[in-house]
Design an enzyme around this catalytic site. Structure first.
Site, mmCIF file in Angstrom:
data_model
loop_
_atom_site.group_PDB
_atom_site.id
_atom_site.type_symbol
_atom_site.label_atom_id
_atom_site.label_comp_id
_atom_site.label_asym_id
_atom_site.label_seq_id
_atom_site.Cartn_x
_atom_site.Cartn_y
_atom_site.Cartn_z
ATOM 1 N N GLU A 45 0.838 -1.202 0.000
ATOM 2 C CA GLU A 45 0.000 0.000 0.000
ATOM 3 C C GLU A 45 0.875 1.256 0.000
ATOM 4 O OE1 GLU A 45 -2.187 2.612 3.353
ATOM 5 O OE2 GLU A 45 -2.153 0.434 3.631
ATOM 6 N N ASP A 49 0.831 3.849 -3.287
ATOM 7 C CA ASP A 49 0.453 5.255 -3.189
ATOM 8 C C ASP A 49 1.417 6.120 -3.992
ATOM 9 O OD1 ASP A 49 -0.926 7.590 -1.874
ATOM 10 O OD2 ASP A 49 1.062 7.856 -1.014
ATOM 11 N N ASP A 118 -6.980 1.385 0.365
ATOM 12 C CA ASP A 118 -5.651 0.856 0.684
ATOM 13 C C ASP A 118 -5.325 -0.372 -0.169
ATOM 14 O OD1 ASP A 118 -5.445 2.823 2.577
ATOM 15 O OD2 ASP A 118 -5.818 1.508 4.304
ATOM 16 N N GLU A 121 -4.396 0.572 -3.761
ATOM 17 C CA GLU A 121 -3.002 1.020 -3.857
ATOM 18 C C GLU A 121 -2.043 -0.163 -3.782
ATOM 19 O OE1 GLU A 121 -3.457 5.514 -1.954
ATOM 20 O OE2 GLU A 121 -2.792 3.856 -0.675
#
EC number: 3.1.26.3
Length: 226
Positions: A45, A49, A118, A121
């Site tokens: 995650e 991002d 989350d 990502e």
């Protein structure tokens, strides 16, 4: 390692075939399922991002070569924020394949916005680690699609926009109050009232406090703009 039928179907919805299926499995494994033999998706995650951010920054610069930073920044924020990631996750039915612990599953984890965002990502990071940046870029651009070209110049979240509206008129920031909560614990509905110093107010109901606050702020923005 061979993917289960549900993950193989999910891979098809992504439009990407994994050389290392274990990366996809890890990307959809929530921390509530972690064990000595199973890694969760938190590190992925973190990486995803950053990969998403770079893809969006590149795409926005390409979409509008003359746009100044003052316009690019809110567009970027609109495309990478949690709500957008969760929306994309819902479109590919990511919730159906997330691996959750029993308690998280009982509390409606597959529908939680933060959990979906989350995991989305993390999936992006898994693609990046499996096939490189070009592969990740291709999938992200496909999944985000028209959002990139249609993102508005004033693409700020409604709460931020309402606060800026109030400050520009010398008012205190708007206040948010939870006025009701209904539904079972695993699927609650929150009603939030937002009020300006001038007394103008609006309410909205949604499945999370954050969503309800955003919806109430958007409704009040429409009212004051009129």
């Amino acid at each position: 390692m061979k993917l289960s039928a549900d993950l193989a179907s999910f891979s098809q919805r992504l439009g990407y075939s994994f050389v290392r299926p274990d990366l996809l499995v890890r990307s959809v494994t929530h921390s509530s399922m972690v064990s000595i033999h199973r890694d969760d998706n938190q590190r992925l995650e973190f990486l995803g991002d950053r990969v998403l951010g770079l893809v969006m920054a590149e795409a926005l610069l390409k979409a509008d070569p003359s746009a100044p930073e003052g316009l690019l920044a809110p567009r970027y924020n609109a495309l990478v924020r949690r709500e957008t990631c969760a929306d994309v996750a819902r479109e590919v039915d990511l919730g159906a394949v997330i691996k959750l612990g029993r308690s998280e599953m009982k509390s409606g984890g597959r529908r939680k916005e933060a959990l979906l965002a989350d995991a989305m990502e993390a999936v992006i990071a898994a693609i990046y680690q499996d096939g490189g940046f070009d592969a990740a870029r291709k999938v992200v651009l496909h999944l985000w699609g028209a959002r990139i070209t249609n993102v508005a110049d004033d693409a700020r979240d409604a709460k931020t926009a309402l606060q800026e509206w109030a400050q520009a008129r010398g008012e205190a920031p708007p206040s948010y109050t939870e006025t009701a909560r209904t539904g079972p614990d695993h699927q609650p509905a929150f009603t939030i009232a937002v009020t300006l110093e001038s007394g103008q107010t609006e309410t909205a109901t949604a499945g999370s406090k954050r969503q309800a606050e955003q919806a109430a702020a958007a409704a009040l923005l429409k009212k004051v703009d009129r």
